[in-house]
Motif scaffolding. Sequence first.
Motif, PDB file in Angstrom:
ATOM      1  N   PHE A   1       0.829  -1.202   0.000  1.00  0.00           N
ATOM      2  CA  PHE A   1       0.000   0.000   0.000  1.00  0.00           C
ATOM      3  C   PHE A   1       0.865   1.254   0.000  1.00  0.00           C
ATOM      4  N   ASP A   2       0.472   2.181  -0.826  1.00  0.00           N
ATOM      5  CA  ASP A   2       1.199   3.444  -0.957  1.00  0.00           C
ATOM      6  C   ASP A   2       0.796   4.384   0.172  1.00  0.00           C
ATOM      7  N   MET A   3       1.781   4.877   0.885  1.00  0.00           N
ATOM      8  CA  MET A   3       1.527   5.773   2.007  1.00  0.00           C
ATOM      9  C   MET A   3       2.147   7.136   1.746  1.00  0.00           C
ATOM     10  N   MET A   4       1.505   8.167   2.254  1.00  0.00           N
ATOM     11  CA  MET A   4       2.057   9.516   2.187  1.00  0.00           C
ATOM     12  C   MET A   4       2.748   9.812   3.509  1.00  0.00           C
ATOM     13  N   GLY A   5       4.039  10.130   3.448  1.00  0.00           N
ATOM     14  CA  GLY A   5       4.745  10.434   4.686  1.00  0.00           C
ATOM     15  C   GLY A   5       5.345   9.188   5.305  1.00  0.00           C
ATOM     16  N   GLN A   6       5.428   9.170   6.631  1.00  0.00           N
ATOM     17  CA  GLN A   6       6.099   8.094   7.348  1.00  0.00           C
ATOM     18  C   GLN A   6       5.382   6.768   7.145  1.00  0.00           C
ATOM     19  N   THR A   7       6.159   5.702   6.974  1.00  0.00           N
ATOM     20  CA  THR A   7       5.562   4.380   6.792  1.00  0.00           C
ATOM     21  C   THR A   7       5.951   3.411   7.908  1.00  0.00           C
ATOM     22  N   ASP A   8       6.796   3.822   8.820  1.00  0.00           N
ATOM     23  CA  ASP A   8       7.236   2.930   9.890  1.00  0.00           C
ATOM     24  C   ASP A   8       6.334   3.073  11.117  1.00  0.00           C
ATOM     25  N   LYS A   9       5.910   1.941  11.640  1.00  0.00           N
ATOM     26  CA  LYS A   9       5.151   1.880  12.895  1.00  0.00           C
ATOM     27  C   LYS A   9       3.908   2.774  12.878  1.00  0.00           C
TER      28      LYS A   9
ATOM     29  N   ASP B   1      -4.250   5.145  11.390  1.00  0.00           N
ATOM     30  CA  ASP B   1      -3.518   6.010  10.458  1.00  0.00           C
ATOM     31  C   ASP B   1      -3.405   5.360   9.086  1.00  0.00           C
ATOM     32  N   VAL B   2      -3.095   4.061   9.076  1.00  0.00           N
ATOM     33  CA  VAL B   2      -3.003   3.342   7.805  1.00  0.00           C
ATOM     34  C   VAL B   2      -4.353   3.347   7.109  1.00  0.00           C
ATOM     35  N   GLU B   3      -5.378   3.014   7.852  1.00  0.00           N
ATOM     36  CA  GLU B   3      -6.726   2.954   7.294  1.00  0.00           C
ATOM     37  C   GLU B   3      -7.165   4.305   6.755  1.00  0.00           C
ATOM     38  N   ARG B   4      -6.869   5.374   7.494  1.00  0.00           N
ATOM     39  CA  ARG B   4      -7.273   6.720   7.076  1.00  0.00           C
ATOM     40  C   ARG B   4      -6.583   7.092   5.764  1.00  0.00           C
ATOM     41  N   GLN B   5      -5.297   6.757   5.646  1.00  0.00           N
ATOM     42  CA  GLN B   5      -4.585   7.075   4.419  1.00  0.00           C
ATOM     43  C   GLN B   5      -5.091   6.235   3.243  1.00  0.00           C
TER      44      GLN B   5
END
Length: 424
Positions: free
Chosen positions: A263-271, A276-280
Amino acid sequence: MSNDIKNTDKQDFSPIVRAIGSDLEQTQVRVITSANADMLFHYWKVGHFILYLQKKEGWGSKVIDNLSKAIRSQYADKKGYSTRNLIYMCQFAKAYPMEVLIEMGKIEELLNSPSVDNVLQLTNELNQFTQQPVALIQNSDNQGDIITQQPVAQLREVSETLSAIYHSDISQLEEVFKQSAIVRTNWASHVILLNSKLPLGECYWYITQAVANGWSRNVLQMQIETNLFARQITARKVSNFSVRLPKPQSDLANYLMKDPYIFDMMGQTDKMAERDVERQLVSHITKYLLEMGSGFAFVAQQKHFEVGDSDFYADLILYNIQLHAYVVIELKATPFKPEYMGQLNFYINVVDDTLGGEHDNKTIGLLLCNGGDKVVAQYALSGYDQPIGVSDYQLSKAIPDNLKSALPTVEEVEEELNKFVDQE
């Protein structure tokens, strides 16, 4: 003014306009598709011609460079004849000789009912055709001027040379070529595939996926870099689909499933926390659905269900047109735990009862965890009657912003569902 004129003025022409517009759009697509096929066939012929003269005359890299300069000098307004592109044409011709195109046509029906087994059979059959690298990088300085005198006159011999190579009329060769799968994607995508050095079978599979999902060249590049074939076809997937779903739905569900999902995330991807993951994911739903695969449409996030005297919230609910089923997704920021199964099983039951309609197939659950033991997950599945799959997920910034994907809209989902009602 007569009543006839008044009635004419009030006529609703919108259905006719829509029909004409739809036909125009289809016509434009056919024109573009035809132009793409013509260009690819031209590149294929030129590649074969160069390979033929390379073998006959002992051409090397310097001759290819001189040929490029000669063509561009004679046809200054024509693009696409750089040394690099001529080498790609040779690689293109080498990768897809006539016997490969014919074989592709024979095995294409395997993809009419997509399953992991069918794709593996298809790729294995195509991989039997050995592909040798194109020998255009050797130096042959003494041959450097061989093409500079009459390049255009020699290029007119392309069709005749190709007919002689395959002992067939050029029109027959063209028909086979233009009926093959390779004309369904553009030259830029073929260059990406040629650079990838993938086996022939995998290249063919990526071509079919690019066409089916409307991938741009950037998305195709990303899918190859993230090794989609391995994640979707050869991965050791954990699910009970084969025993909880009837065929061919079980085959399709297993085929569409990936492990891991990226999954592509904007910003930090660690922990990142689950929320937060779901919202993004929901904020960038187009990229999320691109990774989920063909036929998925977004239904709800944190869907509220009131069961008894309690409130429950399912993380994500999708609908898949091909499966004709709701898909409930539970996202966990931690490695797999057996107790996660119970929560997902509960939501599947609730969705079946509250959202599922008469024409929907059984709701499917997908548990996405950040790692975990697959042996434990497979054992945990044995206690549940609902169809559930378990996959890892990874967070990255791999998906390009300028993506294009043929994702279904809500209207398309509704239209597909209405087909069942109309058949009653």
